[in-house]
Motif scaffolding. Structure first.
Motif, PDB file in Angstrom:
ATOM      1  N   THR A   2       0.812  -1.220   0.000  1.00 46.27           N
ATOM      2  CA  THR A   2       0.000   0.000   0.000  1.00 46.27           C
ATOM      3  C   THR A   2       0.843   1.266   0.000  1.00 46.27           C
ATOM      4  O   THR A   2       0.370   2.336  -0.357  1.00 46.27           O
ATOM      5  N   ASN A   3       2.121   1.144   0.413  1.00 47.63           N
ATOM      6  CA  ASN A   3       3.021   2.296   0.406  1.00 47.63           C
ATOM      7  C   ASN A   3       3.880   2.359  -0.860  1.00 47.63           C
ATOM      8  O   ASN A   3       4.849   3.128  -0.919  1.00 47.63           O
TER       9      ASN A   3
ATOM     10  N   ASP B 104       5.936   0.228  -1.803  1.00 47.71           N
ATOM     11  CA  ASP B 104       7.232  -0.424  -1.621  1.00 47.71           C
ATOM     12  C   ASP B 104       7.195  -1.805  -2.270  1.00 47.71           C
ATOM     13  O   ASP B 104       6.164  -2.486  -2.252  1.00 47.71           O
TER      14      ASP B 104
END
Length: 220
Positions: free
Chosen positions: A142-143, A145
């Motif tokens: 979700t980030n 990454d």
């Protein structure tokens, strides 16, 4: 005038399958189906293991390629015995990422991925190998990454070995005294034996399972 009489031959009655015959036929068909399912299951397991073995060998070779650009010991501090204490074996201060590793002995006891020292597994450049989703794209969280390749890890052991017999492991601080036959060998002039152990932990495994290991020598 004679009366003609017609004699009708009796037709044989068609006999149906008995209950016993039906049960035997069902049993034979059932055994055949079970054999087919068992063979299909065995094939699937064999195919999965072959795929895992190929992945594991690839990951082991990535670490070997990673070591090719490294010196045996730290290019700045080296490896020495100072006041009876070994200095320079293992990771130095400030080496907090896989790309910070600059010598082979830094890898001793290091694990890349799945709860190890660093994120991983890594490729030959020290970058994390990502998971690929069903669309063939690099998977991110979700980030945004990168999600590492799930379940896999590379565990590395580095050992100093005798230059005349690679099967003989020497202590990290060992140095060979000069004799009438053999020359003096300082602590930093021994070949290194590197073992890469590749493990996989599926969702049903309690602990990581070893899939393959690769051992190679870094000459002095």
């Amino acid at each position: 005038m004679r009366a003609h009489t017609t004699t009708r031959r009796s037709q044989p009655r068609r006999r149906g399958l008995s209950l016993l015959e039906t049960m035997m036929a069902l049993t034979i068909v059932g055994v055949g189906v079970l054999a087919f399912v068992d063979a299909q299951t065995a094939f699937t397991r064999s195919n999965a293991w072959s795929s895992q073995s190929a992945t594991a060998m690839l990951l082991a070779n990535e670490v070997r390629e990673f070591t090719r650009k490294l010196s045996r010991h730290d290019p700045v501090t080296g490896l020495e015995i100072r006041n009876g204490v070994l200095i320079g074996w293992g990771m130095e201060n400030g080496e907090v990422d896989a790309t910070d590793i600059d010598d082979v002995d830094d890898l001793d006891g290091v694990t890349f991925g799945n709860g190890g020292t660093f994120e991983g597994p890594i490729d030959a450049e020290g970058n994390v190998i990502p998971s690929i989703n069903i669309n063939g794209d690099i998977q991110t969280d979700t980030n945004d990454d990168v999600v590492p390749l799930q379940g896999w890890r590379q565990r590395v052991v580095v050992e100093k070995v005798d230059p005349y017999n690679f099967l003989t492991v020497r202590a990290d601080s060992y140095q060979q005294a000069a004799t009438a036959v053999l020359p003096f060998i300082p602590v930093n002039s021994f070949p290194l034996r590197v073992t890469v152990i590749v493990e996989y932990q599926s969702l049903t495994d309690v602990n990581p399972q070893e899939v393959t290991r690769l051992t190679f020598i870094v000459p002095r």
